[in-house]
Design an enzyme around this catalytic site. Structure first.
Site, PDB file in Angstrom:
ATOM      1  N   GLY A   9       0.817  -1.219   0.000  1.00  0.00           N
ATOM      2  CA  GLY A   9       0.000   0.000   0.000  1.00  0.00           C
ATOM      3  C   GLY A   9       0.845   1.259   0.000  1.00  0.00           C
ATOM      4  N   GLY A  12      -0.630   4.738  -0.826  1.00  0.00           N
ATOM      5  CA  GLY A  12      -1.665   5.332   0.022  1.00  0.00           C
ATOM      6  C   GLY A  12      -1.101   6.377   0.981  1.00  0.00           C
ATOM      7  N   ASP A  14      -0.756   6.419   4.384  1.00  0.00           N
ATOM      8  CA  ASP A  14       0.208   5.972   5.395  1.00  0.00           C
ATOM      9  C   ASP A  14       1.482   5.455   4.754  1.00  0.00           C
ATOM     10  OD1 ASP A  14      -1.894   6.562   7.022  1.00  0.00           O
ATOM     11  OD2 ASP A  14      -2.041   4.597   7.979  1.00  0.00           O
ATOM     12  N   GLN A  84      -8.434  -2.335   0.896  1.00  0.00           N
ATOM     13  CA  GLN A  84      -9.613  -1.600   0.445  1.00  0.00           C
ATOM     14  C   GLN A  84     -10.056  -0.896   1.723  1.00  0.00           C
ATOM     15  OE1 GLN A  84     -12.294   0.297  -0.069  1.00  0.00           O
ATOM     16  NE2 GLN A  84     -13.561  -1.361   0.718  1.00  0.00           N
ATOM     17  N   THR A 126      -7.632  -1.589  12.949  1.00  0.00           N
ATOM     18  CA  THR A 126      -8.404  -0.351  12.936  1.00  0.00           C
ATOM     19  C   THR A 126      -9.430  -0.254  14.060  1.00  0.00           C
ATOM     20  OG1 THR A 126     -10.139   0.783  11.672  1.00  0.00           O
ATOM     21  CG2 THR A 126      -9.823  -1.526  11.175  1.00  0.00           C
ATOM     22  N   GLU A 128     -12.272   0.631  13.592  1.00  0.00           N
ATOM     23  CA  GLU A 128     -13.551   0.159  13.035  1.00  0.00           C
ATOM     24  C   GLU A 128     -13.912  -1.223  13.598  1.00  0.00           C
ATOM     25  OE1 GLU A 128     -16.026   1.392  10.597  1.00  0.00           O
ATOM     26  OE2 GLU A 128     -15.161   3.103  11.602  1.00  0.00           O
ATOM     27  N   TYR A 150     -15.842  -4.049   6.033  1.00  0.00           N
ATOM     28  CA  TYR A 150     -14.454  -3.627   6.263  1.00  0.00           C
ATOM     29  C   TYR A 150     -14.012  -4.003   7.675  1.00  0.00           C
ATOM     30  CZ  TYR A 150     -10.559  -0.436   7.285  1.00  0.00           C
ATOM     31  OH  TYR A 150      -9.347   0.101   7.693  1.00  0.00           O
ATOM     32  N   LYS A 154     -11.147  -6.728   8.697  1.00  0.00           N
ATOM     33  CA  LYS A 154      -9.954  -6.309   9.453  1.00  0.00           C
ATOM     34  C   LYS A 154      -9.814  -7.096  10.756  1.00  0.00           C
ATOM     35  CE  LYS A 154      -7.699  -3.012   7.197  1.00  0.00           C
ATOM     36  NZ  LYS A 154      -6.255  -2.922   7.028  1.00  0.00           N
TER      37      LYS A 154
HETATM   38  P1  NAP Z   1      -5.205   4.230   1.670  1.00  0.00           P
HETATM   39  O1  NAP Z   1      -4.734   5.643   1.466  1.00  0.00           O
HETATM   40  O2  NAP Z   1      -6.514   3.818   1.114  1.00  0.00           O
HETATM   41  O3  NAP Z   1      -4.059   3.263   1.107  1.00  0.00           O
HETATM   42  C1  NAP Z   1      -4.273   1.899   0.902  1.00  0.00           C
HETATM   43  C2  NAP Z   1      -3.393   1.439  -0.233  1.00  0.00           C
HETATM   44  O4  NAP Z   1      -3.655   0.030  -0.442  1.00  0.00           O
HETATM   45  C3  NAP Z   1      -3.656   2.150  -1.564  1.00  0.00           C
HETATM   46  O5  NAP Z   1      -2.467   2.655  -2.075  1.00  0.00           O
HETATM   47  C4  NAP Z   1      -4.224   1.053  -2.446  1.00  0.00           C
HETATM   48  O6  NAP Z   1      -3.828   1.135  -3.786  1.00  0.00           O
HETATM   49  C5  NAP Z   1      -3.615  -0.192  -1.825  1.00  0.00           C
HETATM   50  N1  NAP Z   1      -4.385  -1.385  -2.243  1.00  0.00           N
HETATM   51  C6  NAP Z   1      -5.733  -1.510  -2.273  1.00  0.00           C
HETATM   52  N2  NAP Z   1      -6.067  -2.707  -2.776  1.00  0.00           N
HETATM   53  C7  NAP Z   1      -4.908  -3.345  -3.097  1.00  0.00           C
HETATM   54  C8  NAP Z   1      -4.609  -4.599  -3.675  1.00  0.00           C
HETATM   55  N3  NAP Z   1      -5.576  -5.422  -4.050  1.00  0.00           N
HETATM   56  N4  NAP Z   1      -3.314  -4.925  -3.847  1.00  0.00           N
HETATM   57  C9  NAP Z   1      -2.323  -4.075  -3.497  1.00  0.00           C
HETATM   58  N5  NAP Z   1      -2.551  -2.865  -2.949  1.00  0.00           N
HETATM   59  C10 NAP Z   1      -3.831  -2.488  -2.746  1.00  0.00           C
HETATM   60  O7  NAP Z   1      -5.237   3.889   3.226  1.00  0.00           O
HETATM   61  P2  NAP Z   1      -4.394   4.547   4.438  1.00  0.00           P
HETATM   62  O8  NAP Z   1      -5.239   5.591   5.063  1.00  0.00           O
HETATM   63  O9  NAP Z   1      -3.026   4.832   3.995  1.00  0.00           O
HETATM   64  O10 NAP Z   1      -4.391   3.340   5.474  1.00  0.00           O
HETATM   65  C11 NAP Z   1      -3.335   2.385   5.484  1.00  0.00           C
HETATM   66  C12 NAP Z   1      -3.833   1.109   6.157  1.00  0.00           C
HETATM   67  O11 NAP Z   1      -4.252   1.392   7.479  1.00  0.00           O
HETATM   68  C13 NAP Z   1      -5.019   0.450   5.477  1.00  0.00           C
HETATM   69  O12 NAP Z   1      -4.869  -0.943   5.640  1.00  0.00           O
HETATM   70  C14 NAP Z   1      -6.222   0.933   6.281  1.00  0.00           C
HETATM   71  O13 NAP Z   1      -7.265   0.011   6.187  1.00  0.00           O
HETATM   72  C15 NAP Z   1      -5.606   0.992   7.669  1.00  0.00           C
HETATM   73  N6  NAP Z   1      -6.162   1.974   8.598  1.00  0.00           N
HETATM   74  C16 NAP Z   1      -6.262   3.288   8.204  1.00  0.00           C
HETATM   75  C17 NAP Z   1      -6.720   4.224   9.123  1.00  0.00           C
HETATM   76  C18 NAP Z   1      -6.814   5.688   8.775  1.00  0.00           C
HETATM   77  O14 NAP Z   1      -7.520   6.413   9.497  1.00  0.00           O
HETATM   78  N7  NAP Z   1      -6.116   6.153   7.740  1.00  0.00           N
HETATM   79  C19 NAP Z   1      -7.049   3.826  10.442  1.00  0.00           C
HETATM   80  C20 NAP Z   1      -6.911   2.495  10.780  1.00  0.00           C
HETATM   81  C21 NAP Z   1      -6.446   1.567   9.856  1.00  0.00           C
HETATM   82  P3  NAP Z   1      -4.378   2.250  -4.797  1.00  0.00           P
HETATM   83  O15 NAP Z   1      -3.574   3.475  -4.485  1.00  0.00           O
HETATM   84  O16 NAP Z   1      -4.086   1.644  -6.113  1.00  0.00           O
HETATM   85  O17 NAP Z   1      -5.834   2.415  -4.496  1.00  0.00           O
HETATM   86  O1  F7E Z   2     -16.032   8.566   7.651  1.00  0.00           O
HETATM   87  C1  F7E Z   2     -19.294  10.203   8.175  1.00  0.00           C
HETATM   88  C2  F7E Z   2     -19.300   8.690   7.993  1.00  0.00           C
HETATM   89  O2  F7E Z   2     -15.065   7.735   5.518  1.00  0.00           O
HETATM   90  C3  F7E Z   2     -16.034   9.135   8.928  1.00  0.00           C
HETATM   91  C4  F7E Z   2     -10.838   4.789   7.206  1.00  0.00           C
HETATM   92  O3  F7E Z   2      -9.519   5.280   7.149  1.00  0.00           O
HETATM   93  O4  F7E Z   2     -11.057   5.418   9.508  1.00  0.00           O
HETATM   94  C5  F7E Z   2     -11.622   5.578   8.222  1.00  0.00           C
HETATM   95  O5  F7E Z   2     -12.960   5.122   8.210  1.00  0.00           O
HETATM   96  C6  F7E Z   2     -17.454   9.428   9.361  1.00  0.00           C
HETATM   97  C7  F7E Z   2     -18.446   8.268   9.182  1.00  0.00           C
HETATM   98  O6  F7E Z   2     -13.840   7.391   7.716  1.00  0.00           O
HETATM   99  C8  F7E Z   2     -19.690  11.674   4.897  1.00  0.00           C
HETATM  100  O7  F7E Z   2     -20.631   8.191   8.011  1.00  0.00           O
HETATM  101  C9  F7E Z   2     -20.605  11.892   6.833  1.00  0.00           C
HETATM  102  O8  F7E Z   2     -19.242   8.178  10.328  1.00  0.00           O
HETATM  103  O9  F7E Z   2     -13.925   9.618   6.752  1.00  0.00           O
HETATM  104  P1  F7E Z   2     -14.688   8.370   6.812  1.00  0.00           P
HETATM  105  P2  F7E Z   2     -14.202   6.074   8.534  1.00  0.00           P
HETATM  106  O10 F7E Z   2     -15.403   5.403   8.015  1.00  0.00           O
HETATM  107  O11 F7E Z   2     -14.198   6.446   9.975  1.00  0.00           O
HETATM  108  C10 F7E Z   2     -11.013   4.068   9.985  1.00  0.00           C
HETATM  109  C11 F7E Z   2     -10.357   4.057  11.336  1.00  0.00           C
HETATM  110  C12 F7E Z   2     -10.421   3.130   9.006  1.00  0.00           C
HETATM  111  O12 F7E Z   2      -9.803   2.141   9.379  1.00  0.00           O
HETATM  112  C13 F7E Z   2     -10.796   3.321   7.583  1.00  0.00           C
HETATM  113  O13 F7E Z   2      -9.873   2.661   6.719  1.00  0.00           O
HETATM  114  O14 F7E Z   2     -17.955  10.496   8.551  1.00  0.00           O
HETATM  115  N1  F7E Z   2     -19.630  10.939   6.963  1.00  0.00           N
HETATM  116  N2  F7E Z   2     -20.670  12.339   5.598  1.00  0.00           N
HETATM  117  C14 F7E Z   2     -19.045  10.798   5.770  1.00  0.00           C
HETATM  118  N3  F7E Z   2     -18.018  10.020   5.382  1.00  0.00           N
HETATM  119  C15 F7E Z   2     -17.614  10.108   4.095  1.00  0.00           C
HETATM  120  N4  F7E Z   2     -16.565   9.361   3.685  1.00  0.00           N
HETATM  121  N5  F7E Z   2     -18.227  10.951   3.200  1.00  0.00           N
HETATM  122  C16 F7E Z   2     -19.270  11.755   3.541  1.00  0.00           C
HETATM  123  O15 F7E Z   2     -19.807  12.484   2.725  1.00  0.00           O
END
Ligand code: NAP
Ligand code: F7E
Length: 344
Positions: A9, A12, A14, A84, A126, A128, A150, A154
């Site tokens: 990833g 992305g 991170d 994803q 996560t 989540e 999701y 996870k």
């Molecule tokens: P992100 O920006 O969506 O990055 C995820 C990366 O994974 C993207 O570059 C994506 O590629 C790649 N990927 C998706 N499907 C793939 C596949 N089939 N094979 C290879 N690579 C693939 O997410 P992030 O915010 O950096 O988060 C990093 C990790 O932490 C993820 O696992 C996410 O679920 C987890 N996480 C995130 C948060 C948060 O708040 N950011 C919190 C808790 C956990 P493309 O660029 O081609 O789409």
């Molecule tokens: O939604 C509300 C939505 O999509 C946050 C991922 O990085 O963090 C992320 O997941 C909140 C939700 O993030 C819109 O319903 C309102 O309650 O920014 P989000 P997420 O779902 O919290 C966790 C920790 C991960 O692990 C995930 O990978 O915002 N909301 N209106 C909306 N959300 C979106 N996206 N778009 C709206 O228009």
């Protein structure tokens, strides 16, 4: 010689921050990106990590692709950040989400066990997984109750990470990370959507920001702080599971308020539920509307984490507070809008 790290990833949010951190520490950084007509490298570029990161094709759905990479590079550390990661999309693509967010963890762990058992493994778990929370605030000991495909996927990855640690003695750690954001966050996530769309509205490039549930609350931190926590988990003598969080929760509505403030705007709310609107106080125009298509089939209403274990055992604390994060994202997006740059 420095250590070698492999990051799945890499394209992305991170992936970019972690690549930068590890390069600065003298690592050789190899990043896996799935093949596409156009690999997204703007994040690595923006953080100054593109030139020194080696990017290789990696599809997390392909067992042998993963196996060959582990066999070839024998990395000291592997950070599994590929996923994803969009919760809303997981309701429409639950099987794909399960394959990439759950099964791929086992693919990686099996490959490590078989051809590279010295590799230390980090799993991107996560908040989540807490979903419909059983207790508030959440810690490493809080029972899980995921609310989306999701979150369910996870949770499988989280337990497999623990299982391979216990069954085979591998150095596998799982970071239960609460939401973390940055100027290079994907545009679909609510924080970046707000900072970008309100910047565009201010500069006359968009009329309305459409959102779903404004009352959801999240514990939002800065991605740059959180990748430091990932690295510390992997350096620890013993692998373990850690929550990373700020300990503060804010609503979407608050995120909007402070973004508007950073842009020199003020919003007045009128109406209720799906009829609620946000008015720009200066122009008296409706600039925020609710579109029920952004509601989720099952919502996570309120997450707030306790990162006490990470503080005690890893010496990790977040350095950026909520207001600073909102300002950082808004300033970056307003600048992009003014300079007419597309970053998404
Ligand atoms: P992100 O920006 O969506 O990055 C995820 C990366 O994974 C993207 O570059 C994506 O590629 C790649 N990927 C998706 N499907 C793939 C596949 N089939 N094979 C290879 N690579 C693939 O997410 P992030 O915010 O950096 O988060 C990093 C990790 O932490 C993820 O696992 C996410 O679920 C987890 N996480 C995130 C948060 C948060 O708040 N950011 C919190 C808790 C956990 P493309 O660029 O081609 O789409
Ligand atoms: O939604 C509300 C939505 O999509 C946050 C991922 O990085 O963090 C992320 O997941 C909140 C939700 O993030 C819109 O319903 C309102 O309650 O920014 P989000 P997420 O779902 O919290 C966790 C920790 C991960 O692990 C995930 O990978 O915002 N909301 N209106 C909306 N959300 C979106 N996206 N778009 C709206 O228009």
């Amino acid at each position: 010689m420095g250590k070698t790290a492999f990051i799945t990833g890499i394209a992305g949010q991170d992936g970019a921050y972690l690549a930068k951190l590890l390069l600065d520490k003298g690592y050789r950084v190899i990043g896996g990106a799935r093949r596409s007509s156009h690999i997204v490298t703007w994040r690595l570029e923006e953080l100054g990590a593109l030139a020194d990161t080696e990017i290789v094709d990696l599809e997390l759905g392909e067992m042998l692709n993963i196996y060959r990479i582990l066999e070839k590079y024998q990395p000291d550390e592997l950070y599994n950040l590929g996923a994803q990661s969009f919760v809303a999309a997981s309701f429409e693509q639950p099987l794909y989400t399960a394959d990439i967010d759950a099964m791929a963890v086992t693919r990686l762990l099996e490959a490590i066990r078989t051809v590279s058992p010295q590799t230390r493994y980090y799993q991107a778990s996560t908040s989540e997984m807490f979903g419909k929370v059983v207790e508030t605030p959440q810690t490493e000991n809080t029972p899980f109750y995921p609310r989306s495909p999701y979150g369910v996927a996870k949770l499988y990855g989280h337990w497999m990470t623990i299982n391979y640690r216990e069954a085979y003695g591998l150095h596998t750690s799982s970071g239960i990370l609460f939401n973390h954001e940055s100027p290079v966050r994907g545009e679909n996530f609510v924080t970046r959507k707000i900072s970008l769309h309100l910047s565009q509205i201010k500069h006359g490039m968009r009329d309305v920001l459409e959102l779903g549930n404004l009352d959801a609350r999240r514990d939002w931190g800065f991605a740059g702080d959180y990748v430091e926590g990932m690295w510390r988990m992997v350096q620890a003598e013993k692998p373990d599971d850690y929550v990373l969080a700020t300990g503060e929760a804010h609503s979407i509505r608050e995120f909007i308020k402070y973004t508007a403030q950073a842009l020199g705007m003020a919003i007045e709310w009128r109406g209720k539920g799906p009829d609620e609107i946000g008015i720009d106080v200066k122009t008296n125009k409706t600039i925020i509307q609710i579109n029920p298509k952004y509601y989720r089939p099952a919502e996570v209403e309120h997450l707030i984490g306790v990162a006490e274990k990470a503080r005690e055992k890893l010496g990790w604390t977040p350095s950026t507070n909520f207001r600073e994060l909102v300002e950082m994202m808004t300033i970056a997006d307003e600048r992009r809008v003014v300079e007419n740059r597309v970053c998404g």
